[in-house]
Design an enzyme around this catalytic site. Structure first.
Site, PDB file in Angstrom:
ATOM      1  N   GLU A  14      11.201 -22.468 -32.542  1.00  0.00           N
ATOM      2  CA  GLU A  14      10.394 -21.275 -32.841  1.00  0.00           C
ATOM      3  C   GLU A  14      11.251 -20.132 -33.395  1.00  0.00           C
ATOM      4  O   GLU A  14      11.031 -18.961 -33.103  1.00  0.00           O
ATOM      5  CB  GLU A  14       9.588 -20.817 -31.617  1.00  0.00           C
ATOM      6  CG  GLU A  14       8.781 -21.969 -31.037  1.00  0.00           C
ATOM      7  CD  GLU A  14       7.318 -21.672 -30.774  1.00  0.00           C
ATOM      8  OE1 GLU A  14       6.818 -20.635 -31.209  1.00  0.00           O
ATOM      9  OE2 GLU A  14       6.696 -22.521 -30.121  1.00  0.00           O
TER      10      GLU A  14
ATOM     11  N   THR B 180      15.524 -19.758 -34.786  1.00  0.00           N
ATOM     12  CA  THR B 180      16.851 -19.772 -34.156  1.00  0.00           C
ATOM     13  C   THR B 180      17.283 -18.358 -33.754  1.00  0.00           C
ATOM     14  O   THR B 180      16.676 -17.367 -34.183  1.00  0.00           O
ATOM     15  CB  THR B 180      17.893 -20.324 -35.157  1.00  0.00           C
ATOM     16  OG1 THR B 180      17.947 -19.434 -36.282  1.00  0.00           O
ATOM     17  CG2 THR B 180      17.546 -21.725 -35.636  1.00  0.00           C
ATOM     18  N   SER B 181      18.377 -18.292 -32.990  1.00  0.00           N
ATOM     19  CA  SER B 181      18.914 -16.970 -32.597  1.00  0.00           C
ATOM     20  C   SER B 181      19.247 -16.143 -33.838  1.00  0.00           C
ATOM     21  O   SER B 181      19.050 -14.924 -33.857  1.00  0.00           O
ATOM     22  CB  SER B 181      20.182 -17.140 -31.752  1.00  0.00           C
ATOM     23  OG  SER B 181      19.851 -17.648 -30.487  1.00  0.00           O
TER      24      SER B 181
HETATM   25  C1  LIG Z   1      12.602 -30.534 -29.986  1.00  0.00           C
HETATM   26  C2  LIG Z   1      12.085 -29.704 -31.124  1.00  0.00           C
HETATM   27  C3  LIG Z   1      10.733 -29.363 -31.169  1.00  0.00           C
HETATM   28  C4  LIG Z   1      10.231 -28.642 -32.270  1.00  0.00           C
HETATM   29  N1  LIG Z   1       8.876 -28.399 -32.358  1.00  0.00           N
HETATM   30  C5  LIG Z   1       8.365 -27.902 -33.531  1.00  0.00           C
HETATM   31  C6  LIG Z   1       6.948 -27.845 -33.753  1.00  0.00           C
HETATM   32  O1  LIG Z   1       6.135 -28.182 -32.882  1.00  0.00           O
HETATM   33  N2  LIG Z   1       6.500 -27.406 -34.952  1.00  0.00           N
HETATM   34  C7  LIG Z   1       7.364 -27.034 -35.953  1.00  0.00           C
HETATM   35  O2  LIG Z   1       6.889 -26.669 -37.032  1.00  0.00           O
HETATM   36  N3  LIG Z   1       8.713 -27.057 -35.761  1.00  0.00           N
HETATM   37  C8  LIG Z   1       9.235 -27.495 -34.590  1.00  0.00           C
HETATM   38  N4  LIG Z   1      10.594 -27.566 -34.408  1.00  0.00           N
HETATM   39  C9  LIG Z   1      11.474 -27.131 -35.484  1.00  0.00           C
HETATM   40  C10 LIG Z   1      12.273 -25.873 -35.193  1.00  0.00           C
HETATM   41  O3  LIG Z   1      11.437 -24.750 -35.179  1.00  0.00           O
HETATM   42  C11 LIG Z   1      13.380 -25.795 -36.260  1.00  0.00           C
HETATM   43  O4  LIG Z   1      14.323 -26.826 -35.955  1.00  0.00           O
HETATM   44  C12 LIG Z   1      14.074 -24.459 -36.312  1.00  0.00           C
HETATM   45  O5  LIG Z   1      13.198 -23.460 -36.788  1.00  0.00           O
HETATM   46  C13 LIG Z   1      15.328 -24.469 -37.205  1.00  0.00           C
HETATM   47  O6  LIG Z   1      15.071 -25.072 -38.437  1.00  0.00           O
HETATM   48  P1  LIG Z   1      16.072 -26.227 -38.971  1.00  0.00           P
HETATM   49  O7  LIG Z   1      16.178 -27.225 -37.899  1.00  0.00           O
HETATM   50  O8  LIG Z   1      15.574 -26.674 -40.295  1.00  0.00           O
HETATM   51  O9  LIG Z   1      17.453 -25.525 -39.137  1.00  0.00           O
HETATM   52  P2  LIG Z   1      17.976 -24.728 -40.449  1.00  0.00           P
HETATM   53  O10 LIG Z   1      16.909 -23.773 -40.890  1.00  0.00           O
HETATM   54  O11 LIG Z   1      18.495 -25.703 -41.426  1.00  0.00           O
HETATM   55  O12 LIG Z   1      19.181 -23.903 -39.826  1.00  0.00           O
HETATM   56  C14 LIG Z   1      20.488 -24.454 -39.648  1.00  0.00           C
HETATM   57  C15 LIG Z   1      21.384 -23.310 -39.178  1.00  0.00           C
HETATM   58  O13 LIG Z   1      21.457 -22.308 -40.207  1.00  0.00           O
HETATM   59  C16 LIG Z   1      21.106 -21.045 -39.663  1.00  0.00           C
HETATM   60  N5  LIG Z   1      20.423 -20.229 -40.675  1.00  0.00           N
HETATM   61  C17 LIG Z   1      19.402 -20.584 -41.492  1.00  0.00           C
HETATM   62  N6  LIG Z   1      19.021 -19.540 -42.254  1.00  0.00           N
HETATM   63  C18 LIG Z   1      19.808 -18.486 -41.898  1.00  0.00           C
HETATM   64  C19 LIG Z   1      19.913 -17.128 -42.300  1.00  0.00           C
HETATM   65  N7  LIG Z   1      19.092 -16.611 -43.239  1.00  0.00           N
HETATM   66  N8  LIG Z   1      20.850 -16.358 -41.723  1.00  0.00           N
HETATM   67  C20 LIG Z   1      21.690 -16.853 -40.801  1.00  0.00           C
HETATM   68  N9  LIG Z   1      21.630 -18.128 -40.353  1.00  0.00           N
HETATM   69  C21 LIG Z   1      20.704 -18.934 -40.893  1.00  0.00           C
HETATM   70  C22 LIG Z   1      20.163 -21.373 -38.503  1.00  0.00           C
HETATM   71  O14 LIG Z   1      20.081 -20.288 -37.586  1.00  0.00           O
HETATM   72  C23 LIG Z   1      20.854 -22.605 -37.924  1.00  0.00           C
HETATM   73  O15 LIG Z   1      21.919 -22.213 -37.108  1.00  0.00           O
HETATM   74  C24 LIG Z   1      11.120 -28.209 -33.287  1.00  0.00           C
HETATM   75  C25 LIG Z   1      12.482 -28.524 -33.208  1.00  0.00           C
HETATM   76  C26 LIG Z   1      12.953 -29.290 -32.161  1.00  0.00           C
HETATM   77  C27 LIG Z   1      14.422 -29.666 -32.157  1.00  0.00           C
END
Ligand SMILES: Cc1cc2nc3c(=O)[nH]c(=O)nc-3n(C[C@H](O)[C@H](O)[C@H](O)COP(=O)(O)OP(=O)(O)OC[C@H]3O[C@@H](n4cnc5c(N)ncnc54)[C@H](O)[C@@H]3O)c2cc1C
Length: 388
Positions: free
Chosen positions: A369, A371-372
C-alpha cells in the site's frame, strides 16, 4: 482533549481480542508453516461482523466508524498478521472500492456477501512493471460489442484467489486523456470469467496464511456495466482507496509491535542468565522500554489518522496523517520485530516462537500500500517541497 478510545471502542477491542486468542492464536503457527488460508475462520470473522464494521446497514453492515475497523485489524494483527491483512484488504481493497464508487446494481450484487464475510474481493492495481508508479499500468480494456475486453497482468494481489473470492477490481488503460496521458479506469472482473487466470500462489517471506496471486487477463470479457464509477476516474479512485488502506496497515503494524512488546517483556522476566532474569540487565531492559515508546507513538499516530478520517477532516489533512502514521508505525514494527528476536536469543530464531514469524511478517508492512519512500514523497509534497 483526549488521547483515549471510547468505552465502546475498548469493549469492541475486547470482543475481537477474545476471538483472536481463542480461534486464531492457537493455529497461527500451523497455518503459517502449511501456507494454509483458513476459509472457515474468515467466515467466523464475518459472523462476528468484522467485514461489515464500516459498511451501511442496508448491505448488512454495522455502519460503524473507521476507528473500530483499525481496532479490529490491530487485534487480529497482534496474534496473526496474515489474518489481520486478510481483514484489512478484504474491507479496504475488496469492499471499499465497490462501496465508494459502485452503481446500485454492483452494490446489490457483490456487497451483501462481502460484508458478511461469505465472499472476498481483491483490488488489482500493481503490475509486474508498475508498482509505486501505478499510473504506468499497461493492462488495457477496450470496448467491443458492449463488452470490456481486458488484456494484461497484475502482480501480488491479496485475496484474489481464495475459494470464496467472487470479484477483483482491476485498473486498466481505457484510452487517452485530452492532454495525451493514459486514461485509467477500474473494471469489476468476476472470478471465473473466461480469459481471467489466477496464477499459482507466491512463495512469500511472510504472510504465509494470506492469499496472494498474480493475475493474467487474456481477452477477458465483462459487460460494459462492469465499469466501476466513471470512465477515466481510476487514478483518482485508487489514490483515495490507498489513503484509507495506509491507516489500516498502520494499525496492523501497531498490532505487531504490541505483540513484540508483550512477548519480550514476559521473556525478559522469565529467562535467567548469570543467576538473574535477563530483564535485570539495563542493556536488555532498555530495549524493551524502547518497544513501549514505539508502540505508544505508533498507536497515537494511527488513531489520530483514523479519527481525522472519521471526523471528515479535509482530504489533504487525512492523506498526510495516513502517510505519517504508515511510515512511522511500519518502520517501528520492523524494529520491534528485530528487538524481540534479539531478546529471545536463539529461541527467537526458532519458528515455534511467534516472534520469529513476526520478524518475517514485519518487512512487507514497509512495502505494501505504498512503500516508505512513497509515504515520504507524499509527506514532502504536503510540505510544499518541489520533490518529484
Ligand atoms: C504480499 C503483498 C501483497 C500485496 N497486495 C496487493 C494488492 O492486493 N493489490 C495491489 O494492487 N498491490 C498489492 N501489492 C503490491 C504492493 O503495493 C507493491 O509491491 C508496492 O506498492 C511497491 O511496488 P513494487 O513492488 O512495484 O516496487 P517498485 O515500485 O518497483 O519499487 C522498488 C523500490 O524503488 C523505490 N521507489 C520507487 N519509486 C520511487 C521514488 N519515486 N522515489 C524513491 N523511491 C522510489 C520503492 O520505494 C522501492 O524501494 C502487494 C505486495 C505484496 C508483496
Amino acid at each position: 482533549m483526549t488521547f483515549e478510545l471510547t468505552a465502546e471502542h475498548e469493549a469492541f477491542r475486547k470482543v475481537v481480542r477474545d476471538f483472536a486468542e481463542a480461534e486464531i492464536a492457537p493455529h497461527a503457527h500451523r497455518w503459517d508453516r502449511e501456507h494454509h488460508f483458513p476459509v472457515d475462520v474468515v467466515r467466523q470473522m464475518g459472523d462476528l461482523g468484522l467485514f461489515g464494521i464500516v459498511a451501511p446497514e442496508e448491505y448488512g453492515g454495522a455502519g460503524g466508524d473507521f476507528t473500530s475497523l483499525c481496532v479490529a485489524i490491530e487485534e487480529l494483527g497482534r496474534v496473526d498478521q496474515s489474518m489481520g491483512i486478510t481483514l484489512s484488504a478484504g474491507v479496504g481493497l475488496g469492499i471499499n472500492p465497490i462501496l465508494s464508487f459502485g452503481s446500485a446494481e454492483q452494490k446489490e450484487r457483490f456487497l451483501p456477501d462481502l460484508v458478511a464475510g461469505r465472499a472476498l474481493a481483491g483490488f488489482g492495481l500493481t503490475e509486474p512493471e508498475a508498482g509505486s508508479d501505478a499510473g504506468a499500468t499497461r493492462t488495457r480494456a477496450r470496448l467491443e460489442g458492449g463488452e470490456w475486453v481486458i488484456d494484461g497482468s497484475k502482480a501480488f494481489i491479496t485475496n484474489s484467489g481464495t475459494e470464496i473470492t467472487t470479484v477483483v477490481t482491476v485498473t486498466a488503460r481505457t484510452g487517452q486523456t485530452a492532454d495525451g496521458r493514459p486514461e485509467i479506469s477500474a473494471v469489476l472482473v468476476p472470478s471465473g470469467t473466461p480469459g481471467f487466470t489466477v496464477e499459482p500462489a507466491y512463495d512469500k517471506l511472510g504472510w504465509h496464511a494470506s492469499d496472494t496471486h498474480g493475475l493474467t487477463f487474456d481477452g477477458a470479457r465483462v459487460p460494459e456495466d462492469h465499469m466501476l464509477g466513471r470512465r477515466g476516474d481510476g487514478f483518482k479512485q485508487f489514490l483515495a482507496i490507498l489513503d484509507d488502506g495506509r491507516i489500516a496497515i498502520s494499525a496492523l503494524a501497531v498490532g505487531l509491535a504490541q505483540a513484540c512488546l508483550e512477548q519480550s517483556r514476559a521473556y525478559a522476566l522469565e529467562r535467567q542468565a548469570f543467576g538473574k532474569p535477563i530483564g535485570a540487565n539495563q542493556g536488555l531492559a532498555f530495549q524493551v522500554a524502547d518497544l513501549q515508546v514505539m508502540v505508544e507513538a505508533a498507536r497515537l499516530l494511527t488513531y489520530k489518522a483514523a479519527w481525522l478520517k472519521d471526523e471528515g477532516r479535509p482530504h489533504e489533512q487525512v492523506k498526510r496523517a495516513a502517510a505519517v502514521a504508515k511510515v512511522y508505525s511500519t518502520e517501528a514494527a520492523t524494529s520491534a520485530a528485530r528487538i524481540a528476536t534479539q531478546v529471545f536469543g536463539g529461541y527467537g530464531f526458532m519458528e515455534e516462537y511467534p516472534v520469529a514469524r513476526f520478524y518475517r511478517d514485519a518487512k512487507i508492512l514497509e512495502i505494501g500500500e505504498g512503500t516508505s519512500e512513497i509515504q515520504r514523497l507524499v509527506i514532502a509534497r504536503s510540505l510544499g517541497l518541489p520533490v518529484e
